[in-house]
Design an enzyme around this catalytic site. Structure first.
Site, PDB file in Angstrom:
ATOM      1  N   LYS A   1     -64.200  30.017 -45.592  1.00 49.53           N
ATOM      2  CA  LYS A   1     -65.251  30.169 -46.906  1.00 49.53           C
ATOM      3  C   LYS A   1     -66.424  30.800 -46.610  1.00 49.53           C
ATOM      4  O   LYS A   1     -66.842  30.887 -45.453  1.00 49.53           O
ATOM      5  CB  LYS A   1     -65.669  28.698 -47.104  1.00 49.53           C
TER       6      LYS A   1
ATOM      7  N   SER B   1     -66.478  22.987 -54.426  1.00 55.80           N
ATOM      8  CA  SER B   1     -66.763  24.473 -54.474  1.00 55.80           C
ATOM      9  C   SER B   1     -65.990  25.404 -53.439  1.00 55.80           C
ATOM     10  O   SER B   1     -66.389  26.572 -53.525  1.00 55.80           O
ATOM     11  CB  SER B   1     -68.529  24.552 -53.924  1.00 55.80           C
TER      12      SER B   1
ATOM     13  N   SER C   1     -66.212  18.820 -51.908  1.00 54.66           N
ATOM     14  CA  SER C   1     -66.016  20.463 -52.205  1.00 54.66           C
ATOM     15  C   SER C   1     -64.623  20.976 -51.568  1.00 54.66           C
ATOM     16  O   SER C   1     -64.278  22.132 -51.963  1.00 54.66           O
ATOM     17  CB  SER C   1     -67.195  21.200 -51.785  1.00 54.66           C
TER      18      SER C   1
END
Length: 523
Positions: free
Chosen positions: A76, A171, A195
């Site tokens: 990420k 996210s 997330s």
């Protein structure tokens, strides 16, 4: 080969059935074919091929570094990576290249993993849809699956193309989409209020949030220091255990990591759940929970009961306060963390030069989106001298009550809690953006954020397909530092659930159709 689990591919590499370079090239080709998903912000092709080549040399010498040697992984884009742009999907950090790597990234590289790219997210990981970053929203691979297309009667891949695709959740939506679409075998996400687990549920993959303090946060650009945990996304529970074994353990650079040594474990192949007690929190049966998710949850409880486990209803009485408590604490810590982005040391700097104060203000106005600025404003409001006791201190007290609810339940003999991960399956993007980020996050984090506030390990397991042919995930929450028990239970359940594999060919056909359409439009 790309559809197989990490451990199986690792075995194939060791036996010479495939080379690290071949595996890397296949993943890179698939990333290009599925570019329309927007899962990646940066594809590190040259770096990945170089790492794969080094891995190949080690295999030739018989000096493999372990199960991750030669395995393509994604990270990420809020984890620092030496020499590779790290943006947090924000204008504030666009072009920022860190001088060091996050501990978890370095641990993967030290084990020979091949870094294939940095994945998309909501700006600074603030969101639950992976729709609010500067690089655009991430598309859920299941939008183009055979299962979903057949159920929705969408025979043409190009029909209503701009409106029919689904969100990934967030996210860490880019990481979830990357694993789900077979472009890598594992990915790092971050988990502050769900997330990692939320997009895992929507994309049909496993999402693990370890116990707070088990995995280092050093190099993870902070959102909420007291809740942030690096998350792990894989296609099966065994793979999550393998990656956790590499990442877990004390880090001198992160004082919140536990001092006790961590012993990597391999999950048993034969699992008996008859001596376990599974708790079903009654407060999680809430308005807004879809009838399909409720039915899947109920069926899962029956599976355990039929296997001899004791399944009981339990109470977490302060659940109703948790999402409001989370909002206060989250925004307060966000306000503190975002103060470092002032345009002086790194990241975006405005051309405004009337005064230092005006440069600060212009930099933050230009660098942050509305969502980030809104959370900063909320957090600073809660931290004002006249509000500090009324909001922040009170929220901390409620947080302790929420954590004690879990302590009481686990002290009563419950081994693992079974809950939904999300209210429902993934929704179309056009429907998702009808509501603002804060409203959506409050809805989507409802089942997940309490584990962050309590510091407990939790994992989302893909369980079944909805009537629309989309993944529904369930969450297991365990005792602190009892990842072995948690993942053992999750593995048993995964085997019973028999979740179907994503029909990738439909997605590849879609990629071809899109490219043909662009060619015809340009000619």
């Amino acid at each position: 080969m790309l559809r197989t689990a990490l451990r199986e591919v690792s075995t194939a590499l060791k036996e010479g059935q495939v080379s690290p370079t071949e595996l890397c090239q296949r993943c890179l080709s698939l990333i290009k074919a599925t570019k329309f998903l927007n899962a990646y912000i940066t594809v590190t092709e040259d770096t990945a091929l170089r790492q794969a080549e080094e891995s190949e040399k080690r295999y030739r010498r018989g000096q493999s570094l372990g199960d991750l040697d030669g395995i393509p992984v994604a990270v990420k884009d809020n984890f620092s990576t030496t020499g590779i742009e790290t943006t947090c999907a924000s204008n504030m950090l666009k072009g920022y290249i860190p001088p060091y790597s996050a501990t978890v990234v370095q641990k993967l590289l030290d084990q020979g993993a091949v870094l294939i790219g940095k994945t998309n997210l909501d700006e600074f990981a603030m969101g639950s849809g992976s729709t609010d970053g500067i690089f655009g929203p991430v598309r859920n691979p299941w939008s183009y699956s055979k299962q979903y297309r057949e159920k929705c009667g969408q025979n043409s891949h190009l029909e209503n193309e701009d409106s029919s695709w689904l969100i990934t959740g967030g996210s860490s939506g880019g990481s979830a989409a990357a694993v789900s679409s077979f472009t890598c075998f594992a990915a790092l996400g971050s988990d502050t209020g769900g997330s990692t687990r939320n997009p895992a549920a929507h994309c049909g993959v496993v999402g693990l949030k370890p116990t707070y303090g088990l995995v280092s946060r050093h190099g993870l650009i902070p959102l909420v220091n007291s809740m942030d945990v690096p998350g792990i996304l894989t296609r099966c529970v065994d793979d999550a255990a393998t990656v956790l074994g590499v990442l877990a353990g004390h880090d001198p650079k992160d004082s919140t990591t536990v001092q006790d040594p961590f012993n990597p474990f391999k999950l048993p192949s034969v699992i008996d759940v008859s001596k376990l007690c599974i708790g079903i929190p009654k407060e999680y049966h809430i308005p807004g929970l879809s009838s399909e998710t409720l039915a899947v949850w109920s069926k899962a409880a029956d599976l355990f009961e039929n296997a001899g486990a004791r399944v009981i209803e339990v109470s977490l009485p302060h659940t109703c306060y948790s999402i409001v408590c989370y909002h206060v604490l989250c925004t307060a810590e966000v306000a503190s963390n975002m103060a470092r982005f002032d345009g002086l040391e790194y990241g975006h700097r405005s051309n405004m030069d009337k005064s230092t104060e005006s440069m600060y203000a212009a930099t933050r106005r230009e660098g942050f989106n509305d969502v980030v600025r809104g959370r900063i404003l909320s957090g600073n409001y809660f931290l004002l001298k006249q509000n500090y006791e009324k909001y922040f201190i009170k929220a901390q007290k409620v947080r302790r009550l929420i954590a004690n609810d879990f302590v009481n339940v686990f002290s009563s003999g419950v081994d693992v809690l079974l809950t939904p991960t999300t209210l429902r399956d993934a929704v179309p993007y056009v429907e998702f953006i009808k509501e603002d980020n804060r409203t959506r996050s409050a809805q989507d984090d409802i089942f997940t954020q309490a584990a962050n506030m309590s510091g407990l390990p939790a994992v989302s397991i893909p369980t079944a397909l909805s009537e629309k042919g989309l993944p529904i995930g369930l969450q297991f929450v365990g005792r602190a530092f009892q990842e072995l028990q948690l993942l053992t239970v999750a593995k048993w359940f995964e085997k019973q659930a028999k979740f179907p594999i994503l029909q990738l060919q439909e997605m590849l056909d879609h990629a071809d159709a899109l490219s043909h359409q662009k060619i015809s439009l340009s000619s």
